[in-house]
Design an enzyme around this catalytic site. Structure first.
Site, PDB file in Angstrom:
ATOM      1  CE  LYS A 204      -1.766  -3.986   2.917  1.00  0.00           C
ATOM      2  NZ  LYS A 204      -2.029  -5.273   2.434  1.00  0.00           N
TER       3      LYS A 204
ATOM      4  CB  SER B 131      -1.059   0.089   1.142  1.00  0.00           C
ATOM      5  OG  SER B 131      -1.394   1.192   1.154  1.00  0.00           O
TER       6      SER B 131
ATOM      7  CE1 TYR C   1      -3.786  -1.979   5.262  1.00  0.00           C
ATOM      8  CE2 TYR C   1      -3.321  -0.003   4.680  1.00  0.00           C
ATOM      9  CZ  TYR C   1      -3.789  -1.048   4.225  1.00  0.00           C
ATOM     10  OH  TYR C   1      -4.061  -1.286   2.925  1.00  0.00           O
TER      11      TYR C   1
HETATM   12  P1  NAD Z   1     -11.768  -5.605   0.143  1.00  0.00           P
HETATM   13  O1  NAD Z   1     -11.992  -5.605   1.781  1.00  0.00           O
HETATM   14  O2  NAD Z   1     -12.642  -5.580  -0.864  1.00  0.00           O
HETATM   15  O3  NAD Z   1     -11.091  -7.253   0.090  1.00  0.00           O
HETATM   16  C1  NAD Z   1     -10.422  -7.952   1.005  1.00  0.00           C
HETATM   17  C2  NAD Z   1     -10.566  -9.076   0.745  1.00  0.00           C
HETATM   18  O4  NAD Z   1      -9.763  -9.954   1.896  1.00  0.00           O
HETATM   19  C3  NAD Z   1     -11.994  -9.632   1.176  1.00  0.00           C
HETATM   20  O5  NAD Z   1     -12.694 -10.521   0.163  1.00  0.00           O
HETATM   21  C4  NAD Z   1     -11.749 -10.464   2.460  1.00  0.00           C
HETATM   22  O6  NAD Z   1     -12.914 -11.424   2.888  1.00  0.00           O
HETATM   23  C5  NAD Z   1     -10.659 -10.943   2.335  1.00  0.00           C
HETATM   24  N1  NAD Z   1      -9.820 -11.557   3.528  1.00  0.00           N
HETATM   25  C6  NAD Z   1      -9.481 -10.776   4.770  1.00  0.00           C
HETATM   26  N2  NAD Z   1      -9.102 -11.401   5.593  1.00  0.00           N
HETATM   27  C7  NAD Z   1      -8.756 -12.578   5.084  1.00  0.00           C
HETATM   28  C8  NAD Z   1      -8.216 -13.882   5.587  1.00  0.00           C
HETATM   29  N3  NAD Z   1      -7.550 -13.946   6.926  1.00  0.00           N
HETATM   30  N4  NAD Z   1      -7.819 -14.804   4.500  1.00  0.00           N
HETATM   31  C9  NAD Z   1      -8.368 -14.741   3.362  1.00  0.00           C
HETATM   32  N5  NAD Z   1      -8.821 -13.734   3.011  1.00  0.00           N
HETATM   33  C10 NAD Z   1      -9.135 -12.462   3.749  1.00  0.00           C
HETATM   34  O7  NAD Z   1     -10.622  -4.759   0.209  1.00  0.00           O
HETATM   35  P2  NAD Z   1      -9.465  -4.309  -1.161  1.00  0.00           P
HETATM   36  O8  NAD Z   1      -9.619  -2.717  -1.143  1.00  0.00           O
HETATM   37  O9  NAD Z   1      -9.825  -4.973  -2.277  1.00  0.00           O
HETATM   38  O10 NAD Z   1      -8.198  -4.688  -0.613  1.00  0.00           O
HETATM   39  C11 NAD Z   1      -7.358  -5.710  -1.330  1.00  0.00           C
HETATM   40  C12 NAD Z   1      -5.968  -5.488  -0.825  1.00  0.00           C
HETATM   41  O11 NAD Z   1      -5.301  -4.169  -1.346  1.00  0.00           O
HETATM   42  C13 NAD Z   1      -5.567  -5.176   0.534  1.00  0.00           C
HETATM   43  O12 NAD Z   1      -4.434  -6.095   0.853  1.00  0.00           O
HETATM   44  C14 NAD Z   1      -5.705  -4.076   0.928  1.00  0.00           C
HETATM   45  O13 NAD Z   1      -4.799  -3.685   2.226  1.00  0.00           O
HETATM   46  C15 NAD Z   1      -4.896  -3.454  -0.265  1.00  0.00           C
HETATM   47  N6  NAD Z   1      -5.213  -2.045  -0.563  1.00  0.00           N
HETATM   48  C16 NAD Z   1      -6.186  -1.470  -0.886  1.00  0.00           C
HETATM   49  C17 NAD Z   1      -6.332  -0.110  -0.949  1.00  0.00           C
HETATM   50  C18 NAD Z   1      -7.441   0.352  -1.515  1.00  0.00           C
HETATM   51  O14 NAD Z   1      -7.434   1.668  -1.424  1.00  0.00           O
HETATM   52  N7  NAD Z   1      -8.657  -0.177  -1.639  1.00  0.00           N
HETATM   53  C19 NAD Z   1      -5.179   0.741  -1.103  1.00  0.00           C
HETATM   54  C20 NAD Z   1      -3.820   0.180  -0.825  1.00  0.00           C
HETATM   55  C21 NAD Z   1      -3.748  -1.327  -0.486  1.00  0.00           C
END
Ligand code: NAD
Length: 249
Positions: free
Chosen positions: A160, A141, A156
């Protein structure tokens, strides 16, 4: 097709608006056999069924639980016999200030992002080593690079940032086995993880600091993951691909 008949595991890919799901759809469109690996079995199976093409699989997994990771991996290997791509996408966040973080918060966030990335990578490396090829893509991230400031707490950012270090160390160790390991650092992408966590004013303030003048879409990250997973990135390992609209440079 960039991933024809490649077997790709994507963790946390059941969430309908998530980065993992968008990546799964794009990989399937590019010919991959996709394994959706998320917490809920039925949600994973349904997500796999909804993908374009055939031969996908949905499995229940808590990426932070070693026994569950092993169990899921046995199922995946029994079906396909190989693993070409792993996308370590599962992650959770909590918008806490440093003094509000208790050990339960710390454990929850670090367990999914960091322990999960390690356990899943350890689970696929033996197959990739045998094949002498493989690509591991880790979703970090921009919070790791900027020290947060978007929606996640300091724990967090730490998780990351840990993913960045882990990925580079694995890249260095595994290059000779034909395994590439790279990271993506998304900026603020509109998914369930961000839904409801920011007010309109907060969003507008964030967009004011983004040169490309918009929040990211899940497909922006999926395309970066496709690049790193495929042979398009055959001479890249240990890199961090910033996909943040210029928010951090
Ligand atoms: P999201 O909440 O839509 O998806 C996350 C998924 O991870 C969910 O389907 C959840 O069920 C699954 N999950 C959670 N804990 C788990 C576990 N222990 N085992 C297996 N699955 C698990 O979130 P997103 O925005 O799609 O995020 C995806 C990744 O991108 C994450 O790692 C998040 O930190 C990272 N990220 C997101 C953003 C953003 O702005 N959305 C920015 C930077 C990084």
């Amino acid at each position: 097709m960039l991933l024809k008949d490649k077997v790709a595991i994507i963790t946390g890919a059941a969430s309908i608006r998530g980065l993992g799901r968008a990546t799964a759809v794009l990989f399937a469109q590019q010919g991959a056999k996709v394994v959706i690996a998320d917490l809920d079995e039925q949600a994973s199976i349904n997500a796999a069924k909804a993908l374009p093409g055939e031969g996908h699989l949905g499995v229940a997994i808590n990426v932070a639980d070693e026994a569950q990771v092993q169990q899921a991996m046995e199922k995946i290997l029994a079906k396909y016999g190989r693993i070409d791509v792993l996308v370590n996408n599962a992650g959770i966040t909590q918008p806490l200030k440093v003094m509000d973080i208790q050990s339960g918060h710390y454990d929850a966030v670090l367990d999914v992002s960091l322990r999960g990335t390690l356990l899943m990578s350890q689970a696929v490396i033996p197959s990739m080593r045998k094949q002498k090829s493989g690509s591991i893509v880790c979703i970090s991230s921009v919070s790791a690079q900027r020290g947060g400031g978007i929606f996640g707490g300091p724990h967090y950012s730490a998780a990351k940032a840990g993913v960045l270090g882990l990925a580079k160390a694995m890249a260095r160790e595994l290059g000779n086995d034909g395994i590439r390991v790279n990271c993506i650092t998304p900026g603020l992408i509109q998914t369930d993880i961000t839904q409801g966590k920011l007010s309109d004013t907060q969003k507008a303030n964030i967009i004011a600091g983004i040169p490309l003048n918009r929040l990211g879409e899940a497909i922006d990250i999926a395309r970066a993951a496709l690049f790193l997973a495929s042979d398009l990135a055959s001479y890249s390992t240990g890199i961090t691909l910033d996909v943040n609209g210029g928010m951090h440079m």
